[in-house]
Design a protein around this motif. Sequence first.
Motif: not given
Length: 282
Positions: A22-30, A32-37, A82-83
């Motif tokens: 559920e968290w993966i599906n809702q993860a926020y990204t601006s 850039t960085g790891v969550y933008a993958q 690092r990312t």
Amino acid sequence: MNHIEQKMYEYLNTHASNMTSEWINQAYTSGTGVYAQPKDSDVYSQLRLMNKQFCLTLTNNLFGKEESLQEWATSIASARTRTATPLYDVIVNFSIFRSIYYSYIEKFIEGNRDEISGNMVIKWVRIISKKFDKATQLVTKKYMDDYEYIFTSQQETILELGTPVIKVDKKIGIIPLVGEIDTYRASKLLETSLNKASEMELEWIILDLSGVPVLDTMVANQIFQLGETFRLLDISMIITGMRPEIAQTSISLGLDFSQMKTFAHLYQAIHYLRDNLTIVTN
């Protein structure tokens, strides 16, 4: 751990993977960085593992099985710096997972209302809130420490590249300064140029100030100290590009540049050295 706590412990651990999904599906990204993958990438597979570990650690802490969050927080923060993942994204995703974790506690309470007292709920909420806050603090501190280290290292590299000692003949080097010089950059210039000049076995250094728009009193004094230190190392410093206002500042400070040769232009200093010294070229 009593019967209902054991039951809740097993329930939360059993649903740890579901919470992570559920968290993966809702993860926020601006952006850039790891969550933008891409969420089907190897990066997110690693995120899934780290989040599940956090979930299990929280549940253990909730029911008295104390586990330190320090190692986990250090790993998370170092990976995010690092990312180049924005700290804001990290904190937002902590908040998203907090809501998901609480929602599963809510579901358990709804399904076991007759066995759970208000005091139990308050106790659980207090412990989980404390652990989430602690995890956020640990990650934030480590992130900022790592970021400061990376930023400082980059600044050091930039400053070093911004104060090159260029060897033009066997015993002559030039330091061409460009841009504003503050006291910190001037102190790094002192340290870096002395080391480089000694390594190159130079006898003459030309400090070219023609690309420097302004020198304040502190910087003028540090440049004077640079010349004096070079002299102690048996290296003579020539200053070029010193404009009238810089000279006036130096005089008002009582700085005696008379022992250092000065020229309006860099080429004049090079001609002077070529005409008056025997230079063995490389």
